[in-house]
Motif scaffolding. Structure first.
Motif, PDB file in Angstrom:
ATOM      1  N   LYS A  29      -5.167  -2.142   3.563  1.00 43.84           N
ATOM      2  CA  LYS A  29      -5.369  -2.398   2.132  1.00 43.84           C
ATOM      3  C   LYS A  29      -6.705  -3.096   1.899  1.00 43.84           C
ATOM      4  O   LYS A  29      -7.469  -2.718   0.995  1.00 43.84           O
ATOM      5  CB  LYS A  29      -4.221  -3.246   1.587  1.00 43.84           C
ATOM      6  CG  LYS A  29      -4.339  -3.519   0.095  1.00 43.84           C
ATOM      7  CD  LYS A  29      -3.137  -4.266  -0.440  1.00 43.84           C
ATOM      8  CE  LYS A  29      -3.257  -4.453  -1.961  1.00 43.84           C
ATOM      9  NZ  LYS A  29      -2.090  -5.149  -2.522  1.00 43.84           N
ATOM     10  N   ASN A  72      -9.927  -1.540  -0.120  1.00 42.11           N
ATOM     11  CA  ASN A  72     -10.412  -2.255  -1.305  1.00 42.11           C
ATOM     12  C   ASN A  72     -11.819  -2.832  -1.102  1.00 42.11           C
ATOM     13  O   ASN A  72     -12.299  -3.609  -1.932  1.00 42.11           O
ATOM     14  CB  ASN A  72      -9.455  -3.392  -1.669  1.00 42.11           C
ATOM     15  CG  ASN A  72      -8.136  -2.888  -2.222  1.00 42.11           C
ATOM     16  OD1 ASN A  72      -8.007  -1.719  -2.583  1.00 42.11           O
ATOM     17  ND2 ASN A  72      -7.138  -3.760  -2.280  1.00 42.11           N
ATOM     18  N   CYS A  91       0.855  -1.184   0.000  1.00 42.87           N
ATOM     19  CA  CYS A  91       0.000   0.000   0.000  1.00 42.87           C
ATOM     20  C   CYS A  91       0.891   1.234   0.000  1.00 42.87           C
ATOM     21  O   CYS A  91       2.119   1.133   0.081  1.00 42.87           O
ATOM     22  CB  CYS A  91      -0.938   0.011   1.207  1.00 42.87           C
ATOM     23  SG  CYS A  91      -0.090   0.126   2.797  1.00 42.87           S
TER      24      CYS A  91
END
Length: 321
Positions: free
Chosen positions: A153, A157, A105
């Motif tokens: 992350k 997402n 990330c």
């Protein structure tokens, strides 16, 4: 018979590379000279390597890999140099590319966060392909920091709806009752490493906003009892300080769509005398279950001061005696 001393020249385009390669006060080049038993000098962009031929060949390989790292990262560190040397000696220099190509990330400061060792790479890959991962290893191997990065992350997402981070409130000889303030004030010092990682990766403002909305929760392990954690990325840190019962309680909290990372160092157990660590026991119970993976990091994965590796090694030798 002593091998013949030779001199080879290496020209790599770019003033920045030579400057970064040598480092402040030639600190990087001194490491390379010592490890490969060679002498290195630079003039007009040409690097002269003096020593026996096998060592010169290894040193050239190392410098070319360091050039790859510099092109990718924009700078070199002493850790980069030492780790590149380690991979060269192990014949695994081709795996440097695996580390460079794997961005987990982007931190709040705009830095690309990547695994720094092959052990960390295995750890990250295990998290990607399993719902429960145990990251076990000594201090400084990035267990907690990388776990938080993977949680953020997944959250960004939309793979999970929230992040839950927890720790047992057990530390070297101290008890909560001796600390000032209300319960939150008492437990915050135990959770500080988790706050630090979140601030660094997510940024203070974003972290506070998500926490106020209840999307990031940081709490002592005792708060997990009786809950079902659906669609959550859950991290249990300092798991060596859980009892057998606490470890079972935590692992059975997982709900649908959730992932868990359990991190700990079995050489730093602070439980009262007579209490057995749940982390030490769990590997014997769950090691053959699909979807659960145990990753063991070691001193070569330490990314702190070089002395940390030496300290860990010294303790290991002492304990074996």
């Amino acid at each position: 018979m002593t091998q013949e001393t030779k001199e080879k020249r290496l020209k790599i385009e770019g003033e920045d590379f030579t400057k970064e390669l040598f480092g402040n006060f030639d600190e990087n080049i001194k490491i390379i000279e010592k490890e490969f038993d060679i002498d290195i000098a630079s003039r007009d962009g040409v690097i002269r390597i003096i020593g026996n031929e096998p060592n010169i060949t290894l040193a050239k390989k190392c410098m070319l890999k360091l050039k790859d790292i510099l092109d990718n990262e924009g700078k070199l560190t002493k850790h980069n140099v030492r780790y590149a040397i380690k991979l060269i000696y192990e014949g695994q220099e081709h795996k440097v590319k695996n580390l460079l190509d794997d961005t987990i990330c982007i931190t709040a400061s705009g830095k690309s966060l990547k695994p720094k060792t092959l052990g960390q790479k295995r750890y990250i890959d295990a998290v990607r392909s399993n719902d429960v991962v145990f990251g076990i290893g000594p201090a400084g191997t990035g267990k907690t920091y990388l776990a938080v990065a993977m949680a953020i992350k997944a959250f960004k997402n939309n793979e999970v709806d929230r992040i839950i981070l927890t720790r047992p409130a057990v530390e070297a000889g101290e008890k909560l009752g001796f600390l000032p303030g209300d319960l939150q004030d008492k437990v915050d010092p135990y959770l500080r490493p988790l706050y630090d990682a979140l601030f660094d990766i997510l940024g203070a403002e974003s972290f506070l906003k998500q926490r106020e909305r209840g999307l990031i929760e940081i709490a002592p392990l005792a708060y997990m009892r009786g809950r079902t954690l659906d669609s959550a990325f859950v991290i249990l840190d300092e798991a060596q300080n859980t009892t057998k019962e606490q470890m079972k309680m935590f692992l059975t909290r997982l709900g649908f769509g959730s992932k868990a990372i359990i991190t700990g160092d079995v050489t730093q157990i602070d439980l009262p005398r007579g209490k057995k660590s749940g982390l030490k026991q769990v590997s014997k119970i769950l090691n053959n279950i699909d979807g659960i993976e145990f990753i063991y990091l070691n001193k070569s994965d330490v990314v702190r001061h070089k002395l940390v590796q030496n300290i860990i090694e010294a303790y290991e030798k002492h304990e074996k005696k």
